[in-house]
Design a protein around this motif. Structure first.
Motif, PDB file in Angstrom:
ATOM      1  N   ILE A  96       0.885  -1.178   0.000  1.00  0.00           N
ATOM      2  CA  ILE A  96       0.000   0.000   0.000  1.00  0.00           C
ATOM      3  C   ILE A  96       0.916   1.219   0.000  1.00  0.00           C
ATOM      4  O   ILE A  96       1.819   1.324   0.828  1.00  0.00           O
ATOM      5  CB  ILE A  96      -0.919  -0.019   1.233  1.00  0.00           C
ATOM      6  N   PRO A  97       0.717   2.142  -0.929  1.00  0.00           N
ATOM      7  CA  PRO A  97       1.621   3.296  -1.041  1.00  0.00           C
ATOM      8  C   PRO A  97       1.755   4.091   0.261  1.00  0.00           C
ATOM      9  O   PRO A  97       0.788   4.279   0.998  1.00  0.00           O
ATOM     10  CB  PRO A  97       0.969   4.153  -2.132  1.00  0.00           C
ATOM     11  N   SER A  98       2.968   4.566   0.511  1.00  0.00           N
ATOM     12  CA  SER A  98       3.263   5.323   1.737  1.00  0.00           C
ATOM     13  C   SER A  98       2.366   6.539   1.931  1.00  0.00           C
ATOM     14  O   SER A  98       1.868   6.764   3.049  1.00  0.00           O
ATOM     15  CB  SER A  98       4.726   5.752   1.752  1.00  0.00           C
ATOM     16  N   PRO A  99       2.120   7.371   0.891  1.00  0.00           N
ATOM     17  CA  PRO A  99       1.258   8.541   1.115  1.00  0.00           C
ATOM     18  C   PRO A  99      -0.152   8.157   1.583  1.00  0.00           C
ATOM     19  O   PRO A  99      -0.759   8.866   2.389  1.00  0.00           O
ATOM     20  CB  PRO A  99       1.212   9.229  -0.247  1.00  0.00           C
ATOM     21  N   VAL A 100      -0.666   7.029   1.091  1.00  0.00           N
ATOM     22  CA  VAL A 100      -1.993   6.563   1.508  1.00  0.00           C
ATOM     23  C   VAL A 100      -1.953   6.172   2.982  1.00  0.00           C
ATOM     24  O   VAL A 100      -2.857   6.515   3.760  1.00  0.00           O
ATOM     25  CB  VAL A 100      -2.451   5.372   0.634  1.00  0.00           C
ATOM     26  N   GLN A 101      -0.896   5.491   3.390  1.00  0.00           N
ATOM     27  CA  GLN A 101      -0.767   5.094   4.794  1.00  0.00           C
ATOM     28  C   GLN A 101      -0.589   6.307   5.702  1.00  0.00           C
ATOM     29  O   GLN A 101      -1.166   6.365   6.790  1.00  0.00           O
ATOM     30  CB  GLN A 101       0.407   4.124   4.959  1.00  0.00           C
ATOM     31  N   GLU A 102       0.199   7.276   5.260  1.00  0.00           N
ATOM     32  CA  GLU A 102       0.396   8.496   6.051  1.00  0.00           C
ATOM     33  C   GLU A 102      -0.927   9.218   6.271  1.00  0.00           C
ATOM     34  O   GLU A 102      -1.236   9.673   7.377  1.00  0.00           O
ATOM     35  CB  GLU A 102       1.374   9.433   5.347  1.00  0.00           C
ATOM     36  N   ASN A 137     -19.466   9.023   3.870  1.00  0.00           N
ATOM     37  CA  ASN A 137     -19.816   8.347   5.126  1.00  0.00           C
ATOM     38  C   ASN A 137     -18.658   7.508   5.646  1.00  0.00           C
ATOM     39  O   ASN A 137     -18.343   7.540   6.838  1.00  0.00           O
ATOM     40  CB  ASN A 137     -21.047   7.454   4.933  1.00  0.00           C
ATOM     41  N   LEU A 138     -18.024   6.759   4.744  1.00  0.00           N
ATOM     42  CA  LEU A 138     -16.916   5.915   5.173  1.00  0.00           C
ATOM     43  C   LEU A 138     -15.725   6.761   5.623  1.00  0.00           C
ATOM     44  O   LEU A 138     -15.159   6.522   6.690  1.00  0.00           O
ATOM     45  CB  LEU A 138     -16.494   4.966   4.033  1.00  0.00           C
ATOM     46  N   ALA A 139     -15.369   7.748   4.827  1.00  0.00           N
ATOM     47  CA  ALA A 139     -14.206   8.583   5.162  1.00  0.00           C
ATOM     48  C   ALA A 139     -14.401   9.291   6.493  1.00  0.00           C
ATOM     49  O   ALA A 139     -13.500   9.298   7.341  1.00  0.00           O
ATOM     50  CB  ALA A 139     -13.945   9.596   4.044  1.00  0.00           C
ATOM     51  N   THR A 140     -15.569   9.850   6.727  1.00  0.00           N
ATOM     52  CA  THR A 140     -15.793  10.573   7.987  1.00  0.00           C
ATOM     53  C   THR A 140     -15.890   9.624   9.179  1.00  0.00           C
ATOM     54  O   THR A 140     -15.457   9.976  10.277  1.00  0.00           O
ATOM     55  CB  THR A 140     -17.072  11.431   7.945  1.00  0.00           C
ATOM     56  N   PRO A 178      -9.685  -1.862  -6.845  1.00  0.00           N
ATOM     57  CA  PRO A 178     -10.062  -0.902  -5.800  1.00  0.00           C
ATOM     58  C   PRO A 178      -8.974   0.140  -5.594  1.00  0.00           C
ATOM     59  O   PRO A 178      -7.789  -0.140  -5.779  1.00  0.00           O
ATOM     60  CB  PRO A 178     -10.205  -1.777  -4.554  1.00  0.00           C
ATOM     61  N   PRO A 179      -9.378   1.347  -5.215  1.00  0.00           N
ATOM     62  CA  PRO A 179      -8.372   2.373  -4.923  1.00  0.00           C
ATOM     63  C   PRO A 179      -7.534   1.971  -3.714  1.00  0.00           C
ATOM     64  O   PRO A 179      -7.983   1.204  -2.853  1.00  0.00           O
ATOM     65  CB  PRO A 179      -9.211   3.625  -4.635  1.00  0.00           C
ATOM     66  N   GLU A 180      -6.328   2.491  -3.658  1.00  0.00           N
ATOM     67  CA  GLU A 180      -5.412   2.140  -2.567  1.00  0.00           C
ATOM     68  C   GLU A 180      -5.999   2.491  -1.207  1.00  0.00           C
ATOM     69  O   GLU A 180      -5.766   1.795  -0.222  1.00  0.00           O
ATOM     70  CB  GLU A 180      -4.067   2.843  -2.765  1.00  0.00           C
ATOM     71  N   GLU A 181      -6.767   3.567  -1.144  1.00  0.00           N
ATOM     72  CA  GLU A 181      -7.376   3.975   0.124  1.00  0.00           C
ATOM     73  C   GLU A 181      -8.318   2.892   0.646  1.00  0.00           C
ATOM     74  O   GLU A 181      -8.362   2.619   1.846  1.00  0.00           O
ATOM     75  CB  GLU A 181      -8.122   5.301  -0.047  1.00  0.00           C
ATOM     76  N   LEU A 182      -9.072   2.277  -0.257  1.00  0.00           N
ATOM     77  CA  LEU A 182      -9.988   1.217   0.166  1.00  0.00           C
ATOM     78  C   LEU A 182      -9.221  -0.019   0.609  1.00  0.00           C
ATOM     79  O   LEU A 182      -9.590  -0.668   1.594  1.00  0.00           O
ATOM     80  CB  LEU A 182     -10.960   0.864  -0.962  1.00  0.00           C
ATOM     81  N   ARG A 183      -8.138  -0.340  -0.070  1.00  0.00           N
ATOM     82  CA  ARG A 183      -7.283  -1.463   0.340  1.00  0.00           C
ATOM     83  C   ARG A 183      -6.730  -1.226   1.745  1.00  0.00           C
ATOM     84  O   ARG A 183      -6.686  -2.136   2.569  1.00  0.00           O
ATOM     85  CB  ARG A 183      -6.140  -1.654  -0.650  1.00  0.00           C
ATOM     86  N   ALA A 184      -6.328   0.007   2.020  1.00  0.00           N
ATOM     87  CA  ALA A 184      -5.775   0.337   3.337  1.00  0.00           C
ATOM     88  C   ALA A 184      -6.849   0.242   4.422  1.00  0.00           C
ATOM     89  O   ALA A 184      -6.602  -0.302   5.507  1.00  0.00           O
ATOM     90  CB  ALA A 184      -5.162   1.734   3.310  1.00  0.00           C
ATOM     91  N   ILE A 185      -8.029   0.743   4.144  1.00  0.00           N
ATOM     92  CA  ILE A 185      -9.129   0.672   5.118  1.00  0.00           C
ATOM     93  C   ILE A 185      -9.481  -0.789   5.394  1.00  0.00           C
ATOM     94  O   ILE A 185      -9.682  -1.192   6.539  1.00  0.00           O
ATOM     95  CB  ILE A 185     -10.367   1.452   4.606  1.00  0.00           C
TER      96      ILE A 185
END
Length: 200
Positions: A96-102, A137-140, A178-185
């Motif tokens: 998972i890319p570092s900026p997404v994790q940060e 909804n998910l992000a918040t 899926p976008p990297e953000e969803l993979r991280a979540i």
């Protein structure tokens, strides 16, 4: 294929039904061990079983052991995000890319410009094809989820509900790539739920 691995992993998220219970909120502070009452089902979570305005029901962990394991897992999530080594789930082992994790670390622990972080997650989901309302909804719902190595049971249920709603409404193309953000979540939820279900 990533799509099938992603769908299989969704079963972890609905497992939250077995680790939470409802109890009357007439107690000033609910005792998290030896909780009695109905076990929340997946449909109850999806139906919005949060405390009512009258304060009649609250969501709590079924046992203090589950709570302790979830909080240990929250510390692990925070550690992994700080070190930028959040793992993929199942067959999805690409980094998972570092900026997404940060950014996810910022949102989960509330250690910076959280609104900008939430917007970044929401925009990434929407740009990949997610429903804008469900993405918001998910992000918040993620804000402060693992802050201080604690995970409030009501928020945990809300995040799982928001995640499942977004997945259920998503098309094949979105789930296939899926976008990297969803993979991280998904990775964060898997770590928390696996810890809880290991005790359950």
């Amino acid at each position: 294929m990533r799509h099938f691995a992603f769908q299989f992993g969704l079963g972890l998220a609905v497992g939250v039904a077995g680790i939470l219970s409802m109890t009357a909120s007439s107690q000033a502070k609910p005792v998290l061990s030896d909780v009695t009452g109905n076990i929340i089902t997946t449909s109850d979570i999806a139906g919005g079983f949060a405390p009512s305005e009258g304060g009649e029901l609250v969501i709590v962990y079924r046992t203090s052991e589950i709570q302790a394991d979830v909080e240990d897992a929250a510390c692990l999530v925070n550690e992994r995000l700080a070190q930028q080594n959040l793992p993929g789930v199942g067959n999805d082992t690409s980094p998972i890319p570092s900026p997404v994790q940060e950014n996810l670390d910022l949102v989960l622990t509330r250690t910076g410009n959280v609104d900008a972080g939430v917007n970044q997650i929401q925009n990434a989901l929407v740009n990949a094809g997610a429903n804008p309302t469900l993405a918001q909804n998910l992000a918040t719902s993620l804000t402060r989820l693992t802050a201080g190595c604690t995970v409030e049971p009501e928020q945990f249920a809300a995040v799982v509900e928001a995640y499942n709603a977004l997945i259920s409404a998503s098309n094949f193309e979105f789930l296939r790539e899926p976008p990297e953000e969803l993979r991280a979540i998904r990775s964060v939820l898997a770590i928390l739920l696996n810890a809880a279900l290991a005790t359950n």
